[in-house]
Design an enzyme around this catalytic site. Structure first.
Site, short mmCIF file in Angstrom:
data_model
loop_
_atom_site.label_atom_id
_atom_site.label_comp_id
_atom_site.label_asym_id
_atom_site.label_seq_id
_atom_site.Cartn_x
_atom_site.Cartn_y
_atom_site.Cartn_z
N SER A 145 117.05 65.35 51.67
CA SER A 145 115.63 65.62 51.92
C SER A 145 115.19 64.79 53.12
CB SER A 145 114.80 65.21 50.69
OG SER A 145 113.43 65.08 51.03
N TYR A 158 112.80 59.30 44.24
CA TYR A 158 113.36 60.53 44.81
C TYR A 158 113.98 60.25 46.18
CZ TYR A 158 113.41 65.30 46.75
OH TYR A 158 113.78 66.49 47.33
#
Length: 254
Positions: A145, A158
């Site tokens: 990401s 995350y």
């Protein structure tokens, strides 16, 4: 007349996690259209079936599995290899996110997120490092990401899990190069998956507009990421390994 296509996946066998929705589903669909046989891994068998009916070709395999149970990964990989043969590629698209400020995150939150986003991927790679499970010249693609390279409020756990992926592929690439196996990461920006569309529908128009305006080319589609994965799985990327390919419509160049 034969048409030269370096992006073809014809004859390749690909394992895809997170194949029940979003980017993973699109990866499965697009890989099948490029000629691959795909092993679909996800928690929800019904949703995996929904993916399957959108795919082309025959021989695809549905493999319901809970990747938080790390002990189940070795038999999962072995079962897939025994049913469709040694694999040629792997896309890890399974992932979860929990938006909480640092002060509210508990060790259990980090553990849960790391298990799905990173540790399960690393375990699959571990068992694919065996020549009986992954063919020489294979390709491994782990979905990271842009939060692995930029800051965003509320996603510490995350982002840390995705950053672990970006770091790990460099060493994995060096170790597996002796078998001509390539290992790369793909880091998407905001992609209009069903989950993201649901999130955007719940925030104010002002917040939504701010998110959209951060991407010079607009928000992404699952196919944008899936097509990059196809490139990395194919012979077109035979000289690419240990890299993190950012796909974000220009977000991180600003």
């Amino acid at each position: 007349m034969n048409t030269f296509n370096p992006f073809s996946l014809s004859g390749k066998k690909i394992l895809i996690t997170g194949a029940s929705s979003g980017i993973g589903r699109q990866c499965a669909i697009n890989c099948s259209k490029m000629g691959a046989v795909v092993a679909l891994v996800g928690r929800d068998e019904k949703r995996l079936q929904e993916t399957l009916v959108q795919m082309e070709g025959d021989g695809h395999l549905i493999c319901p599995a809970d990747l938080t149970i790390l002990e189940s990964i070795k038999p999962l990989v072995q079962d897939i290899a025994s049913k469709i043969g040694s694999l040629d590629g792997f896309i890890h698209s399974a992932g979860i996110e929990k938006t909480l400020p640092v002060k509210s995150l508990k060790p259990s939150d980090y553990e849960e997120i790391f298990k799905v986003n990173a540790l399960s991927a690393f375990e699959i790679v571990r068992y694919l490092s065996s020549s009986k499970n992954l063919n020489q010249g294979g390709s491994i693609v782990l979905i990271s990401s842009i939060t692995s390279v930029i800051g965003r409020v509320g996603v510490s756990a995350y982002a840390a899990s995705k950053g672990a992926i970006v770091s790990a592929v460099k060493t994995m690439a060096l170790e597996l190069a002796k078998r001509n196996v390539r290992v790369n990461a793909v880091s998407p920006g905001t992609v209009l998956t069903p989950l993201m569309q649901s999130y955007l529908s719940q925030i104010s128009e002002e917040e939504r507009q701010k998110r959209v305006e951060g991407f010079p080319l607009g928000l992404g589609e699952p196919a944008d990421v899936a097509n990059a994965c196809i490139y990395l799985l194919s012979e077109a990327s035979r000289w690419v390994t240990g890299q993190n390919i950012v796909i974000d419509g220009g977000y991180t160049v600003q």
